[in-house]
Each structure stands twice: as structure tokens, then as C-alpha cells.
Design a protein around this motif. Structure first.
Motif, PDB file in Angstrom:
ATOM      1  N   VAL A 154       0.837  -1.202   0.000  1.00 21.66           N
ATOM      2  CA  VAL A 154       0.000   0.000   0.000  1.00 21.66           C
ATOM      3  C   VAL A 154       0.874   1.256   0.000  1.00 21.66           C
ATOM      4  CG1 VAL A 154      -1.674   1.341   1.346  1.00 21.66           C
ATOM      5  CG2 VAL A 154      -1.942  -1.141   1.131  1.00 21.66           C
ATOM      6  N   MET A 155       1.940   1.237   0.797  1.00 22.78           N
ATOM      7  CA  MET A 155       2.822   2.402   0.869  1.00 22.78           C
ATOM      8  C   MET A 155       3.550   2.640  -0.454  1.00 22.78           C
ATOM      9  SD  MET A 155       4.421   2.191   4.707  1.00 22.78           S
ATOM     10  CE  MET A 155       5.198   3.786   4.524  1.00 22.78           C
ATOM     11  N   VAL A 156       3.978   1.572  -1.108  1.00 23.60           N
ATOM     12  CA  VAL A 156       4.644   1.715  -2.406  1.00 23.60           C
ATOM     13  C   VAL A 156       3.678   2.309  -3.432  1.00 23.60           C
ATOM     14  CG1 VAL A 156       5.700   0.454  -4.327  1.00 23.60           C
ATOM     15  CG2 VAL A 156       6.319  -0.109  -1.973  1.00 23.60           C
ATOM     16  N   PHE A 157       2.420   1.855  -3.403  1.00 21.33           N
ATOM     17  CA  PHE A 157       1.407   2.427  -4.303  1.00 21.33           C
ATOM     18  C   PHE A 157       1.187   3.904  -3.990  1.00 21.33           C
ATOM     19  CE2 PHE A 157      -3.130   3.269  -5.352  1.00 21.33           C
ATOM     20  CZ  PHE A 157      -3.023   3.125  -6.734  1.00 21.33           C
ATOM     21  N   GLY A 158       1.145   4.227  -2.689  1.00 17.58           N
ATOM     22  CA  GLY A 158       0.998   5.630  -2.292  1.00 17.58           C
ATOM     23  C   GLY A 158       2.178   6.473  -2.752  1.00 17.58           C
ATOM     24  N   LEU A 159       3.382   5.920  -2.671  1.00 18.01           N
ATOM     25  CA  LEU A 159       4.572   6.624  -3.156  1.00 18.01           C
ATOM     26  C   LEU A 159       4.445   6.922  -4.642  1.00 18.01           C
ATOM     27  CD1 LEU A 159       7.528   7.609  -3.047  1.00 18.01           C
ATOM     28  CD2 LEU A 159       8.240   5.215  -3.314  1.00 18.01           C
ATOM     29  N   ALA A 160       3.988   5.948  -5.424  1.00 16.04           N
ATOM     30  CA  ALA A 160       3.833   6.159  -6.863  1.00 16.04           C
ATOM     31  C   ALA A 160       2.825   7.273  -7.145  1.00 16.04           C
ATOM     32  CB  ALA A 160       3.395   4.861  -7.538  1.00 16.04           C
ATOM     33  N   LEU A 161       1.714   7.278  -6.405  1.00 18.60           N
ATOM     34  CA  LEU A 161       0.713   8.334  -6.590  1.00 18.60           C
ATOM     35  C   LEU A 161       1.299   9.717  -6.301  1.00 18.60           C
ATOM     36  CD1 LEU A 161      -2.627   7.004  -5.023  1.00 18.60           C
ATOM     37  CD2 LEU A 161      -2.184   7.554  -7.429  1.00 18.60           C
ATOM     38  N   VAL A 162       1.981   9.834  -5.158  1.00 17.98           N
ATOM     39  CA  VAL A 162       2.536  11.129  -4.758  1.00 17.98           C
ATOM     40  C   VAL A 162       3.622  11.564  -5.728  1.00 17.98           C
ATOM     41  CG1 VAL A 162       3.828  12.332  -2.956  1.00 17.98           C
ATOM     42  CG2 VAL A 162       1.963  10.789  -2.327  1.00 17.98           C
ATOM     43  N   ALA A 163       4.459  10.625  -6.180  1.00 17.97           N
ATOM     44  CA  ALA A 163       5.564  10.972  -7.073  1.00 17.97           C
ATOM     45  C   ALA A 163       5.072  11.507  -8.407  1.00 17.97           C
ATOM     46  CB  ALA A 163       6.464   9.756  -7.286  1.00 17.97           C
ATOM     47  N   TYR A 164       4.012  10.893  -8.950  1.00 19.80           N
ATOM     48  CA  TYR A 164       3.591  11.241 -10.306  1.00 19.80           C
ATOM     49  C   TYR A 164       2.357  12.140 -10.359  1.00 19.80           C
ATOM     50  CZ  TYR A 164       7.181   8.081 -11.847  1.00 19.80           C
ATOM     51  OH  TYR A 164       8.410   7.497 -12.058  1.00 19.80           O
ATOM     52  N   VAL A 165       1.829  12.486  -9.206  1.00 21.64           N
ATOM     53  CA  VAL A 165       0.756  13.494  -9.146  1.00 21.64           C
ATOM     54  C   VAL A 165       1.233  14.570  -8.168  1.00 21.64           C
ATOM     55  CG1 VAL A 165      -1.703  13.921  -8.764  1.00 21.64           C
ATOM     56  CG2 VAL A 165      -0.935  11.644  -9.504  1.00 21.64           C
ATOM     57  N   PRO A 166       2.047  15.511  -8.626  1.00 26.01           N
ATOM     58  CA  PRO A 166       2.670  16.496  -7.726  1.00 26.01           C
ATOM     59  C   PRO A 166       1.690  17.301  -6.899  1.00 26.01           C
ATOM     60  CG  PRO A 166       3.700  16.559  -9.896  1.00 26.01           C
ATOM     61  CD  PRO A 166       2.508  15.672 -10.016  1.00 26.01           C
ATOM     62  N   GLN A 167       0.479  17.520  -7.410  1.00 30.65           N
ATOM     63  CA  GLN A 167      -0.478  18.349  -6.683  1.00 30.65           C
ATOM     64  C   GLN A 167      -0.924  17.724  -5.366  1.00 30.65           C
ATOM     65  OE1 GLN A 167      -1.487  21.531  -6.913  1.00 30.65           O
ATOM     66  NE2 GLN A 167       0.175  21.559  -8.409  1.00 30.65           N
ATOM     67  N   ILE A 168      -0.746  16.420  -5.209  1.00 32.22           N
ATOM     68  CA  ILE A 168      -1.062  15.794  -3.919  1.00 32.22           C
ATOM     69  C   ILE A 168      -0.192  16.412  -2.831  1.00 32.22           C
ATOM     70  CG2 ILE A 168      -0.981  13.639  -2.586  1.00 32.22           C
ATOM     71  CD1 ILE A 168      -1.639  12.141  -5.147  1.00 32.22           C
ATOM     72  N   SER A 169       1.069  16.669  -3.159  1.00 32.56           N
ATOM     73  CA  SER A 169       1.980  17.287  -2.209  1.00 32.56           C
ATOM     74  C   SER A 169       1.837  18.803  -2.165  1.00 32.56           C
ATOM     75  CB  SER A 169       3.447  16.955  -2.571  1.00 32.56           C
ATOM     76  OG  SER A 169       3.682  15.595  -2.566  1.00 32.56           O
TER      77      SER A 169
END
Length: 432
Positions: free
Chosen positions: A412-427
Motif C-alpha cells: 500500500v505504501m509503495v502504491f501511495g509513493l507512486a501516486l505522490v511521485a507522479y501526481v505532484p499536486q497531492i503534495s
């Protein structure tokens, strides 16, 4: 050749059990003597230059977390979390995850979160009919959110390191710690909620059913019991986000606030207990500061030899796009996070990677959050994942079984990392 020798010496020392701070300093000195004309008598000055006023936030946040973890704040937060989600399938492990999210925002420490929540919830989850591995996996993984949800010591280390760098175009890189704290809120909550959803799905598969939810009056009662502990989140994050005070000032306020509620409001700490609390905080601070000072010496060698520029030139010559670069970064940080303490990885890799990231158009605040999530994953991966050892000592499980237990939540954390990395607006959605 110099960088090869540098890292060979570094990892050889680590494998022989030499402390990280000493390994960093010795490897940098060996490389300086062998490949440069640097005067090594200047190393103490470089070491001391690491300690900027901003770093004063670190011992204050550590002290605040130590004060709260030694008292009843964790139990009050757990009771509140159970009253909110405890009735759902998987409610008890979900309560533990929610409590980890809240306590992470209070303490800023990943191991402290695992200890504070796990010491109460490991046995309770098993007694509710869940496999032991379910309790260990949920809490050990969720506890790692302590370095992503602000306040975060690792974010402070990244911010101080990044702000001393220049991009490949010669322009100074500026990363405010306040911006990093804001950027960590949404990714931290997102990954925490994803863990809770996974826990809910797993519990339904195990046959657990929903129960009657707590009445509103009970929820309000538990909220009021935890109110003063929860308020520290509003004070620290709200104060920073509202521009009332800086991260360093927020750290001092958090320490004073934690002292007041632990000693005078909850009254679960006596004045005689403060010596051990302060000693624990001082030992942790000394360890982190030793790593920071040695890592600055290490980074000084990298930058003086223009190693980041050489690596950047090679990558650019390969026409590497930003998204391919992030794949390489995530793999590299995942590997390093398995062997080294988060602050040391951040101090070593930021001077190497951040100038390249900025040249490819990646926001330095967004890049910092990517690094921190990778360090979270490193906290729960062998052989050096600190949370694994904490969970093993608390539960009596051997390390191998703890590692197997966390694998679903690690995914789950690896999937979350991928989301955050490739969707900058999350951060960046909360960053001005």
C-alpha cells in the motif's frame, strides 16, 4: 573513481557495524586524502557549519514527543480513535492506524509512534480475534507515518540540506521547512486512509462483521479526554500554516505545551520523571546531530568534486525524462533506506539528486516529500528498518515474521509513493 572509493569505504564500514556518523566522516576523509588536495584540518569547521539555527527545531520536537509518549496522551488518542472507527469490520486495527496518524502528528517520531500505540494495541487486536500478524503489520507500517505527517525531523533535515544547495544553473535552491510541513499533510493522510481501507477489506475477508457504533455522547466524551493532546496538532500545524510562527518557534511552543499538559493537565508525569524524559530526548538529538555534522562533511566532498554535476551531465546526455528519473531515484532511495538511518540518507543523497531534479522541472518541495516517503518505507524494510526491531521487541515475534506481516501494508505504501511521485499536486495543493 573517487565516488566509487567513497561509497565502497562507506558501505564497508556500515557492514562492519561502525556507527553511521563515524562511517560518513571516515569515508569522506579517506576520499579527500586519496583524491584531492583538501586540507583535512578544515573538517571540524565544515562539521560545525552544519548546525544552523533552524536545526534547533529538532531537539524541541523530539522533547515534545518524548513527553507525550511517556504519559497518557497515547491511550487517550487510542480511545478516541476506537470510538470513531472501532465499530467497522477491522475496526480495532483501523483504530490503531488512525491513532498512529494522530500520534504521528503529535510526536513527529516513527519509532515512538510504534511504541506508544503498539504497546496498547498489539494485544487488544489479537484478543479481538485477529491474527497476530495483522496487528503487527498494521501498527508497524502505520507508525512509519511519523516522519511524513508534520512535524517531522526528517523534513527539517531535508529543508536545511536543500537550502544550502545550488541548481545546475547556479541559482540557489530555497526550500522552507514550513512549506515541507504543509506538503506532508495530504500525502500522510492519503497513505494513512489507504492503509485503513486495506485493513477494512482484509478484515471482511477474515469474516469480521460491523458492530454497533458508539453513541455520539461517548465519542464526545473520548474527544474531550483527548482534547488537550489533539490540540497540539492545531497549535503547531495551524500556527505554521497561518503564518503565526516559524517551524523553529513551533517546536519550542510544542515542547512547552507538551510539558504543561503532561505535568499539570493530565498529571501523569511527575517532576522527578523529567530527568529521564530529557535524557532520552538528548540522546536521540545527539545521535541525529552527529549524523548531520558528518553528512555535511560527506556532502562537502561530493559538491567540491562536482560529482552531482557529472552525474547530471551523464543523465541529461541520456535524454532522461523527469518520470524516468523518478523511477531511478525511488529505486536508489529504496535500496539505501534498507541500510541506513533516514536522516543520513537524506543528507547524503539530497546534494546528489536535488540539483538534477530541479533541472528536470521537479519542484524541490515535492521532491522532498518523495524522499521522506521512501525513508518511511526504509523504516519497515530489512535489514536496518528500525520499526521492525521495535515491533519485534514489543511482540516477541522474530524479525522474519515481522517482515512477512508488514508486506501487505508495504505494498500500500509503495502504491501511495507512486501516486505522490507522479501526481505532484497531492503534495503541493496546500503549499503557497
Amino acid at each position: 573513481m573517487s565516488i566509487v572509493v567513497l561509497f565502497i569505504v562507506l558501505f564497508a564500514l556500515i557492514l562492519f557495524g561502525v556507527p553511521i556518523a563515524v562511517s560518513l566522516g571516515i569515508s569522506a576523509m579517506v576520499a579527500m586524502i586519496a583524491f584531492t588536495s583538501h586540507d583535512i584540518t578544515g573538517i571540524p569547521e565544515i562539521f560545525i557549519s552544519a548546525f544552523k539555527p533552524t536545526l534547533m527545531a529538532i531537539p524541541m520536537f523530539i522533547l515534545a514527543g518524548s513527553l507525550l509518549s511517556k504519559g497518557s496522551a497515547a491511550q487517550r488518542i487510542i480511545d478516541f480513535a476506537k470510538s470513531m472507527v472501532g465499530h467497522l469490520p477491522g475496526g480495532l486495527p483501523m483504530s490503531a492506524i488512525l491513532a498512529c496518524i494522530i500520534f504521528a502528528a503529535v510526536s513527529g517520531s516513527s519509532p515512538a509512534t510504534v511504541v506508544a500505540i503498539g504497546s496498547v494495541m498489539f494485544l487488544a487486536i489479537q484478543q479481538a480475534g485477529y491474527p497476530k500478524s495483522y496487528a503487527v503489520g498494521a501498527i508497524t507500517s502505520a507508525g512509519s507515518l511519523g516522519i511524513l505527517i508534520p512535524p517531522s525531523v526528517v523534513m527539517i533535515v531535508y529543508g536545511v540540506t536543500a537550502s544550502g544547495l545550488s541548481g545546475l544553473d547556479g541559482k540557489e535552491i530555497v526550500v522552507s521547512i514550513e512549506a515541507l510541513f504543509k506538503a506532508g499533510i495530504v500525502p500522510g493522510i492519503l497513505i494513512g486512509v489507504m492503509m485503513m481501507i486495506w485493513t477494512y477489506i482484509g478484515a471482511k475477508r477474515l469474516g469480521h462483521k460491523a458492530t454497533k457504533p458508539e453513541p455520539l455522547s461517548v465519542r464526545i466524551k473520548h474527544f474531550m479526554r483527548a482534547f488537550w493532546a489533539l490540540l497540539i496538532i492545531v497549535v503547531v500545524i495551524g500556527g505554521i500554516y497561518g503564518g503565526i510562527f516559524t517551524a523553529t518557534e513551533a517546536a519550542a511552543i510544542a515542547a512547552v505545551y507538551a510539558f504543561i499538559i503532561s505535568v499539570f493537565v493530565y498529571r501523569d508525569l511527575k517532576l522527578k520523571d523529567l530527568y529521564s524524559v530529557c535524557l532520552d530526548a538528548a540522546i536521540t538529538t545527539a545521535m541525529i546531530f552527529a549524523i548531520i555534522g558528518s553528512a555535511v562533511v560527506f556532502a562537502h566532498f561530493l559538491t567540491s568534486e562536482r560529482i552531482p554535476h557529472h552525474i547530471a551531465e551523464y543523465l541529461i546526455s541520456q535524454n532522461m525524462s523527469w518520470w524516468v528519473f523518478l523511477i531511478v531515484v525511488n529505486i536508489l532511495l529504496f535500496i539505501m533506506g534498507q541500510f541506513m538511518e533516514p536522516s543520513s540518507v537524506v543528507m547524503i543523497m539530497t546534494p546528489l539528486l536535488l540539483p538534477i531534479a530541479v533541472s528536470l522541472g521537479i519542484d524541490p518541495v515535492h521532491f522532498g516529500i518523495i524522499m521522506v516517503i521512501n525513508m518511511e518505507i526504509g523504516m519497515i524494510t530489512p535489514p536496518v528498518g528500525l520499526n521492525l526491531f521495535v515491533a519485534s521487541s514489543l511482540t516477541g515475534m522474530d524479525l522474519k515474521n515481522v517482515v512477512v506481516s508488514i508486506l501487505p501494508w508495504l505494498g500500500v505504501m509503495v502504491f501511495g509513493l507512486a501516486l505522490v511521485a507522479y501526481v505532484p499536486q497531492i503534495s503541493l495543493c496546500l503549499v503557497d
